[in-house]
Design a protein around this motif. Structure first.
Motif, PDB file in Angstrom:
ATOM      1  N   ASN A 144       2.758 -24.308 -21.699  1.00 41.65           N
ATOM      2  CA  ASN A 144       1.593 -23.489 -21.223  1.00 41.65           C
ATOM      3  C   ASN A 144       2.014 -22.217 -21.864  1.00 41.65           C
ATOM      4  O   ASN A 144       3.055 -21.810 -22.041  1.00 41.65           O
ATOM      5  CB  ASN A 144       1.141 -23.340 -19.827  1.00 41.65           C
ATOM      6  CG  ASN A 144       2.410 -23.002 -19.001  1.00 41.65           C
ATOM      7  OD1 ASN A 144       2.805 -21.772 -19.111  1.00 41.65           O
ATOM      8  ND2 ASN A 144       2.872 -24.057 -18.058  1.00 41.65           N
ATOM      9  N   PRO A 145       0.888 -21.280 -22.329  1.00 42.07           N
ATOM     10  CA  PRO A 145       0.854 -19.804 -22.687  1.00 42.07           C
ATOM     11  C   PRO A 145       1.944 -19.067 -21.818  1.00 42.07           C
ATOM     12  O   PRO A 145       2.896 -18.628 -22.310  1.00 42.07           O
ATOM     13  CB  PRO A 145      -0.176 -19.385 -22.757  1.00 42.07           C
ATOM     14  CG  PRO A 145      -1.396 -20.445 -23.063  1.00 42.07           C
ATOM     15  CD  PRO A 145      -0.626 -21.671 -21.928  1.00 42.07           C
ATOM     16  N   GLY A 163      -1.550 -19.548 -17.991  1.00 41.90           N
ATOM     17  CA  GLY A 163      -2.059 -18.489 -18.799  1.00 41.90           C
ATOM     18  C   GLY A 163      -3.028 -18.642 -19.824  1.00 41.90           C
ATOM     19  O   GLY A 163      -3.903 -19.593 -19.553  1.00 41.90           O
ATOM     20  N   SER A 164      -3.472 -17.607 -20.497  1.00 39.28           N
ATOM     21  CA  SER A 164      -4.653 -17.543 -21.354  1.00 39.28           C
ATOM     22  C   SER A 164      -4.229 -17.631 -22.899  1.00 39.28           C
ATOM     23  O   SER A 164      -3.288 -17.056 -23.348  1.00 39.28           O
ATOM     24  CB  SER A 164      -5.352 -16.132 -21.207  1.00 39.28           C
ATOM     25  OG  SER A 164      -6.214 -15.919 -22.093  1.00 39.28           O
ATOM     26  N   THR A 184     -10.389 -21.240 -12.498  1.00 46.99           N
ATOM     27  CA  THR A 184      -9.776 -19.895 -12.118  1.00 46.99           C
ATOM     28  C   THR A 184      -8.499 -20.072 -11.808  1.00 46.99           C
ATOM     29  O   THR A 184      -7.267 -19.592 -12.363  1.00 46.99           O
ATOM     30  CB  THR A 184     -10.263 -19.030 -10.893  1.00 46.99           C
ATOM     31  OG1 THR A 184     -11.737 -18.928 -11.422  1.00 46.99           O
ATOM     32  CG2 THR A 184      -9.630 -17.881 -10.634  1.00 46.99           C
ATOM     33  N   ALA A 185      -8.249 -21.306 -10.902  1.00 45.55           N
ATOM     34  CA  ALA A 185      -6.754 -21.759 -10.619  1.00 45.55           C
ATOM     35  C   ALA A 185      -5.870 -22.238 -11.776  1.00 45.55           C
ATOM     36  O   ALA A 185      -4.664 -21.795 -12.002  1.00 45.55           O
ATOM     37  CB  ALA A 185      -6.770 -22.759  -9.489  1.00 45.55           C
ATOM     38  N   TYR A 205      -2.221 -15.245 -25.496  1.00 42.55           N
ATOM     39  CA  TYR A 205      -0.992 -15.607 -26.179  1.00 42.55           C
ATOM     40  C   TYR A 205      -1.254 -15.535 -27.615  1.00 42.55           C
ATOM     41  O   TYR A 205      -0.263 -15.051 -28.412  1.00 42.55           O
ATOM     42  CB  TYR A 205      -0.958 -17.356 -26.043  1.00 42.55           C
ATOM     43  CG  TYR A 205       0.131 -17.723 -27.147  1.00 42.55           C
ATOM     44  CD1 TYR A 205       1.520 -17.821 -26.445  1.00 42.55           C
ATOM     45  CD2 TYR A 205      -0.031 -18.181 -28.386  1.00 42.55           C
ATOM     46  CE1 TYR A 205       2.921 -18.213 -26.863  1.00 42.55           C
ATOM     47  CE2 TYR A 205       1.188 -18.681 -29.027  1.00 42.55           C
ATOM     48  CZ  TYR A 205       2.507 -18.966 -28.397  1.00 42.55           C
ATOM     49  OH  TYR A 205       3.398 -19.014 -29.151  1.00 42.55           O
ATOM     50  N   GLU A 206      -2.508 -15.533 -28.151  1.00 42.38           N
ATOM     51  CA  GLU A 206      -2.845 -15.211 -29.336  1.00 42.38           C
ATOM     52  C   GLU A 206      -2.377 -13.637 -29.873  1.00 42.38           C
ATOM     53  O   GLU A 206      -2.175 -13.214 -31.053  1.00 42.38           O
ATOM     54  CB  GLU A 206      -4.242 -15.624 -29.974  1.00 42.38           C
ATOM     55  CG  GLU A 206      -4.444 -17.055 -29.796  1.00 42.38           C
ATOM     56  CD  GLU A 206      -3.788 -17.789 -30.946  1.00 42.38           C
ATOM     57  OE1 GLU A 206      -3.234 -17.247 -31.867  1.00 42.38           O
ATOM     58  OE2 GLU A 206      -3.893 -19.033 -30.996  1.00 42.38           O
TER      59      GLU A 206
END
Length: 363
Positions: A224-225, A29-30, A22-23, A34-35
């Motif tokens: 990162n995303p 980000g996810s 979670t952290a 992003y996709e």
């Protein structure tokens, strides 16, 4: 239009264990988000296309470090394509060579998309060579297979599968890139490919020993995303097949693990896995010809996309001045400056690079 990668080993996994998933997600980000973001950037145009849609397609063009160094000024029946010097990369591109090549790539995308969606016209270069204009003209739509490739094209910075390209497809690539003032040299014999590889590896070593180059490169990496979506630009780590990391850890990993030997080994493997190398050479060293090189390069990359062929830039020998003459002699253009170097072959698809919103590139 060069892309640099780095290796972070197990540091990402260590952070996951220490902080929990979670952290981790809240920090980086996810990729699912992003996709979705990347898909939205590449959604199809309405017919006839509005100006905003055309500019979005223009911004999907190849460009150096994904700086997106362009601005667009919309007028009555025209779109001006302008350099954005605030997004220069002076360490890797002190002459703004790549910047003007990038403008040519964007202009070609714009022209293809406009012609295919009800706004035919032509690209007109400013006499001083510092900008260009797409002028709308009367006429019917001119559909091109390259139009559908705009949203699928990417610089695929990974190893390929070593399969050769059929001769007929090589001919299609040559035909697509044919443009007055630009020469394309395709290299598929392994002896010359290996010689280009040696130049890439040597030039890469020189760049990595340059502190200004390394500082500039790190500034454009998005680890990162979350960071990639927030800025809409830069070299997203996942687009090079690398893990995503919190920005602070990514910067640490860049300084700790990104080294010349690792990079040289990686580039050697990637070139060994490629079917061949394309070198673009303009007739003269000026902004107008760099722009034309960008147009030819973009058409080459889009045509490769329609054929299922991946491409990636390996521009180190043209970025480091001392290697240009040797590369020029190798491709039979001893009196000219090589402009762009691409490797090509068959490989997998990686996540797409981010793009800024259209509003951010309007002049």
């Amino acid at each position: 239009m060069n892309r640099r990668n780095f290796i972070v080993g197990a540091s990402g996994g260590a952070l996951m264990a220490a902080g929990g998933a979670t952290a981790w997600m809240s920090t980086v980000g996810s990729m699912v988000d992003y996709e979705a973001y990347a898909y939205g950037l590449r959604a199809g145009l309405t017919l006839p296309a509005d100006i905003r849609g055309l500019l979005r397609y223009a911004t999907l063009a190849a460009n150096s470090h994904n700086t997106q160094p362009w601005r667009f000024r919309v007028g009555d029946g025209l779109i001006d394509i302008l350099p954005d010097f605030s997004r220069r990369t002076p360490a890797v591109d002190p002459e703004d060579h790549h910047l003007f090549v990038s403008l040519g790539c964007a202009a070609e995308n714009l022209a293809i998309a406009a012609a295919a969606t009800g706004r035919p016209g032509e690209i007109q270069m400013d006499p001083d060579g510092d900008s260009a204009r797409y002028a709308f003209a009367s006429g019917s739509m001119r559909t091109s297979p390259l139009y559908a490739a705009i949203t699928k094209r990417q610089s695929t910075r990974t190893e390929y599968d070593r399969r050769p390209i059929p001769v007929a497809d090589l001919s299609l690539l040559e035909h697509a890139a044919a443009m007055p003032g630009v020469r394309l040299i395709l290299i598929t014999d392994r002896t010359r490919v290996n010689k280009v590889k040696d130049l890439v590896v040597a030039a890469n070593g020189v760049q990595m020993a340059d502190l200004a180059f390394m500082i500039e490169l790190e500034q454009w990496i998005r680890f990162n995303p979350r960071s990639a979506m927030a800025t809409g630009d830069g070299l997203f780590s996942a687009a090079s097949g690398n893990p995503v990391l919190p920005s602070a850890l990514g910067r640490f990993a860049f300084k700790r693990f990104f080294n010349a030997q690792t990079e040289q080994d990686k580039y050697a493997r990637q070139i060994d896995s490629s079917a061949g190398i394309a070198v673009f050479v303009g007739d003269r060293e000026d902004t107008a010809h760099w722009f034309k090189v960008g147009q030819a390069c973009q058409r080459f990359a889009l045509t490769a996309t329609t054929l299922g062929i991946k491409v990636a830039f390996i521009n180190q020998p043209v970025e480091v001045t001392r290697f240009r003459q040797e590369l020029a002699g190798l491709v039979g253009e001893a009196c000219r400056r090589p402009d762009i170097v691409l490797r090509f072959g068959y490989g997998s698809t990686l996540p797409f690079s981010p793009r800024r919103p259209v509003e951010a590139v309007l002049a």
